[in-house]
Design a protein around this motif. Sequence first.
Motif: not given
Lengths: 403, 365
Positions: B89, B85, B87, B154-155, B106-107, B158
Amino acid sequence: MAITLKRWNRQALGAALLVAPLAIFVAVTFVAPLATMLVRSVYQPAVAEALPETLAALAEWDGGSLPDEETFRIAGAEFVALNERRALGSVATRVNRLESGMRSTLLGTARSLAAETPSASWRETMIAADADWGAIKSWLAIRRAGEVITPRYYLNALDLDRGGAGEIVVQPEDRRIYVSLLLRTLAISIAITGICLLLAYPLAWLLAHARPRRAGLLLLLVLVPFWTSLLVRTTSWIVLLQNQGVINDLLVTLGILAEQQRLALIYNMTGTIIAMVHVLLPFMILPLYSIMRAIPERHMQAAASLGASHWQALRRVYWPQSLPGVAAGSLLVFILSIGYYITPALVGGRTGQLISSMIAYHMEQSLNWGLAAALGGILLLLVGTLFFIYDRLVGVDRMRLSG
Amino acid sequence: MNQKTTTSTHIEFIDIAKTYDGGTMVLPGVNLAIGSGEFMTLLGPSGSGKTTCLMILAGFEMPTSGEIRVNGESVHKLPPQKRDMGMVFQNYALFPHMTVGQNLSFPLEVRGMAPEERARRVGRALEIVRLEGYGDRRPGQLSGGQQQRVAIARALVFEPGVVLMDEPLGALDRRLREELQLEIRSIQRELGVTMVYVTHDQQEAMTLSDRIAVFNEGRIQQAATPETLYEEPATEFVARFVGDNNLLRGVVRGVHGELCSVAVGDGLVEAFMVEPLAVGDSTVLAIRPERVALSPSIEYSNSVAAGVEDMVFQGDHWRIRVSVFGETDFFVKIPNFIGQGGILPGDQVRIGWTTIDCRALPASG
């Protein structure tokens, strides 16, 4: 305009007045002695002031063969005159540091010359009084002792010396002590810094991310030793670590060690490292703690939500952000330990002494303040270099003791 | 209008309960099903349990009891990194020591993706949030809005099955917030990803969502499309929280079919029952200010006398405060093309509304 200027001046004056007591205090008690010591490590006018004519004569001497009769006469007369003023002793001590035996040579010759002024050759009379005067190295020692600005204390502190022609040579092996001691000091300091970091990092993490109540309690536990007298803490380590101490007794009682196998935990390098890690640990924990507290816990959550394992999140996200704290704490602990005196002096024994013990020795026992100052100067240079490297790598402006 | 035909259930909350101290229940038992590709917003005031729900879904908190299912499989025991999932923030949570590109990469790196594929996906993600060319900047060099775009990218980068957002626009100013709302909505529609979005801003929830679950005190009051929520609030809380509403407390005097007569103060009002009420039940009547007419014509079944207390011109409409049934906080919204009709504070007027626009809700508490 005039009014604002006046007001500004008054504000500046007010600020200056507020800072003045501290500035004066620091200048008098810190900057001035430090500067004096540093000057003393290279500037030694005592011999030059005591033997001006001898040194003037020796300045023209080639250093290859014995000085001429005229030089002997000038030097001899000056020794006698100095001795009558009771000022030869300190000169003799300084020359003796460069060439041992010269103290008695100088004082003895001055006495015999005073008893009977040479009728014919000063040269022969002095050599007859003491054979040292027939050796070139004695005269070289006097000439070198007369140098006003001299690198010899620094050379000494680095186990170097100057040969007959003034070239720099390494001291004979049995007289090399400072470089190995300096290296040992560095090695012990690095070890202490490393151990402190290993112990402090997880604890600081816990402190920074525990619930406020628990964090407060833990912080108290960190600070209580910090508030306890250094001597009390160090002596407690003696109680714990000595041969018949708590730890050895426990290990023997538990059957882990045989009676003859008691560990030497104190009065050696191990003792120094254990006690100093304990003393310096708060200096590592506190900067780490305050940096870590500023790292949002959300970042670890974010890393997890992006698919990172705990280890990946720690290594890629947390550790880099804690680096300013790691650097600040390490720098602090390393700088403190490199010049630490009291703990190694109490628990270090023979192998656990740091360079500081040598500085103290030269300050208090041998009274060779020039050498003590040079050793101090080298330490200062070391710390300065480290600070410079730190500035280049991390940036001093990024060093934060709080987040 | 926002409604989308959902193919299948993607996420299910089944009797999710949460308590921190073993006593007070933060969530007494939440049941919610979210469809595949649906934009679901959890809306509620702070402390209503919406964020806790999201954290349980993300895996940052464990439910005390209950079950979370994703595609029919129970996931509530999986750690966050295994839940797939993305996320976002509230305070972005971008890694400050990495560039924008590294943050996005990063992911993909922790999934062991090859460098070329990573570069391609990072480039694509930056394109989606319109930040091409920002890959080498640090988050600290970006504005708040840009940082939040990076966090969104970023969320998404991936390609997770679900994207969660926890008040992502809370820290931004209004103009930027509105701009990003539209962007988030179009990204979600384009990618067809299932979205669970937490906010306390009902306007934001309206703009974005296929469906909204309104939270209060740990319970879902109503989960419905924005339109249903606005037009047919199921509880007093929803009526109060979503949009403007006039709420009148009264007692049911008569029931006829879906309608009832309610005594409010010294008057009697005809209302539509949201759920069956009996004579003598206390009720709350909800009437939208824009459904109230001044000088009502005959088809308005309710017509009462009111005193004008105050009136404010708000551009597209007049907002008139009147006293009715002894209540002085009753608002009437008149579109500006109708005009305020020459009335002044202190005037006596008649106001009216149709029965269907007057909803009798069970009184809470």
